[in-house]
Design a protein around this motif. Structure first.
Motif, PDB file in Angstrom:
ATOM      1  N   ASN A   4       0.779  -1.247  -0.152  1.00 27.97           N
ATOM      2  CA  ASN A   4       0.001   0.068  -0.111  1.00 27.97           C
ATOM      3  C   ASN A   4       0.773   1.099   0.153  1.00 27.97           C
ATOM      4  O   ASN A   4       0.159   2.277   0.110  1.00 27.97           O
ATOM      5  CB  ASN A   4      -0.922   0.142   1.191  1.00 27.97           C
ATOM      6  CG  ASN A   4      -0.996  -0.827   2.122  1.00 27.97           C
ATOM      7  OD1 ASN A   4      -0.007  -1.747   2.182  1.00 27.97           O
ATOM      8  ND2 ASN A   4      -1.586  -0.732   3.393  1.00 27.97           N
ATOM      9  N   ASP A   5       2.112   0.980   0.054  1.00 27.80           N
ATOM     10  CA  ASP A   5       2.958   2.350  -0.164  1.00 27.80           C
ATOM     11  C   ASP A   5       2.719   2.933  -1.594  1.00 27.80           C
ATOM     12  O   ASP A   5       2.855   2.101  -2.670  1.00 27.80           O
ATOM     13  CB  ASP A   5       4.529   1.950   0.209  1.00 27.80           C
ATOM     14  CG  ASP A   5       4.851   1.630   1.430  1.00 27.80           C
ATOM     15  OD1 ASP A   5       3.863   1.786   2.283  1.00 27.80           O
ATOM     16  OD2 ASP A   5       5.685   0.635   1.769  1.00 27.80           O
ATOM     17  N   PRO A   6       2.725   4.199  -1.698  1.00 28.62           N
ATOM     18  CA  PRO A   6       2.596   4.698  -2.920  1.00 28.62           C
ATOM     19  C   PRO A   6       3.932   4.591  -4.105  1.00 28.62           C
ATOM     20  O   PRO A   6       3.797   4.430  -4.985  1.00 28.62           O
ATOM     21  CB  PRO A   6       2.467   6.131  -2.596  1.00 28.62           C
ATOM     22  CG  PRO A   6       2.191   6.450  -1.496  1.00 28.62           C
ATOM     23  CD  PRO A   6       2.659   5.314  -0.679  1.00 28.62           C
ATOM     24  N   GLN A   7       5.119   4.628  -3.353  1.00 33.40           N
ATOM     25  CA  GLN A   7       6.264   4.152  -4.096  1.00 33.40           C
ATOM     26  C   GLN A   7       6.167   2.950  -4.687  1.00 33.40           C
ATOM     27  O   GLN A   7       6.548   2.896  -6.068  1.00 33.40           O
ATOM     28  CB  GLN A   7       7.458   4.323  -3.127  1.00 33.40           C
ATOM     29  CG  GLN A   7       7.757   5.538  -2.624  1.00 33.40           C
ATOM     30  CD  GLN A   7       7.047   5.897  -1.193  1.00 33.40           C
ATOM     31  OE1 GLN A   7       6.712   4.962  -0.832  1.00 33.40           O
ATOM     32  NE2 GLN A   7       7.359   7.058  -0.615  1.00 33.40           N
ATOM     33  N   TRP A   9       3.522   1.447  -5.672  1.00 29.53           N
ATOM     34  CA  TRP A   9       2.493   1.323  -6.895  1.00 29.53           C
ATOM     35  C   TRP A   9       3.044   2.331  -7.886  1.00 29.53           C
ATOM     36  O   TRP A   9       2.759   1.821  -9.150  1.00 29.53           O
ATOM     37  CB  TRP A   9       1.115   1.904  -6.339  1.00 29.53           C
ATOM     38  CG  TRP A   9       0.426   0.966  -5.535  1.00 29.53           C
ATOM     39  CD1 TRP A   9       0.268   0.718  -4.225  1.00 29.53           C
ATOM     40  CD2 TRP A   9      -0.157  -0.282  -6.111  1.00 29.53           C
ATOM     41  NE1 TRP A   9      -0.340  -0.250  -4.004  1.00 29.53           N
ATOM     42  CE2 TRP A   9      -0.759  -0.946  -5.058  1.00 29.53           C
ATOM     43  CE3 TRP A   9      -0.317  -0.768  -7.158  1.00 29.53           C
ATOM     44  CZ2 TRP A   9      -1.390  -2.191  -4.966  1.00 29.53           C
ATOM     45  CZ3 TRP A   9      -1.088  -1.883  -7.388  1.00 29.53           C
ATOM     46  CH2 TRP A   9      -1.382  -2.715  -6.365  1.00 29.53           C
ATOM     47  N   THR A  10       3.681   3.223  -7.729  1.00 28.19           N
ATOM     48  CA  THR A  10       4.436   3.884  -8.701  1.00 28.19           C
ATOM     49  C   THR A  10       5.337   3.128  -9.433  1.00 28.19           C
ATOM     50  O   THR A  10       5.397   3.262 -10.770  1.00 28.19           O
ATOM     51  CB  THR A  10       5.152   5.256  -8.049  1.00 28.19           C
ATOM     52  OG1 THR A  10       4.187   6.201  -7.354  1.00 28.19           O
ATOM     53  CG2 THR A  10       5.591   6.107  -9.080  1.00 28.19           C
TER      54      THR A  10
END
Length: 114
Positions: A4-7, A9-10
């Motif tokens: 769930n970390d944005p990094q 998913w990026t």
């Protein structure tokens, strides 16, 4: 590391974009290469077919000329022979007419004498 970390998913999005972009680039390049090769083969085959067509046309024209000359020769020969046969048949017809007249005269003399 949690997903769930944005990094993360990026990074997944960037990886997916790079993979799709690479596949698109490779597909485009492969398509261009295939099109180029097909055009080259088409040109080669067209040239060969044109050469074969020219060769066959020349041979057919030569054969046609040869056959025309032979047919003209045979036509002349046959015409001469037919004219000869016609002349001989005319002479035979004249002789048969003469024989018919003589036979008629003989028959007339024979039947009158009796």
């Amino acid at each position: 590391m949690r997903l769930n970390d944005p990094q993360v998913w990026t990074l997944i999005g960037v990886f997916a974009a790079v993979m799709l972009g690479g596949m698109t680039l490779m597909t485009t390049q492969l398509s261009r290469i295939i099109r180029t090769e097909v055009d080259r083969i088409d040109g080669t085959l067209s040239a060969r077919m044109d050469r074969i067509d020219g060769t066959l046309s020349a041979r057919m024209d030569r054969i046609d000329g040869s056959l025309s000359a032979r047919m003209d020769g045979l036509d002349g020969t046959l015409s001469a022979r037919i004219d000869g046969v016609d002349a001989r048949l005319g002479r035979i017809e004249a002789k048969v007419e003469d024989l018919d007249k003589e036979l008629t005269n003989l028959a007339t003399r024979f039947w009158r004498s009796q």
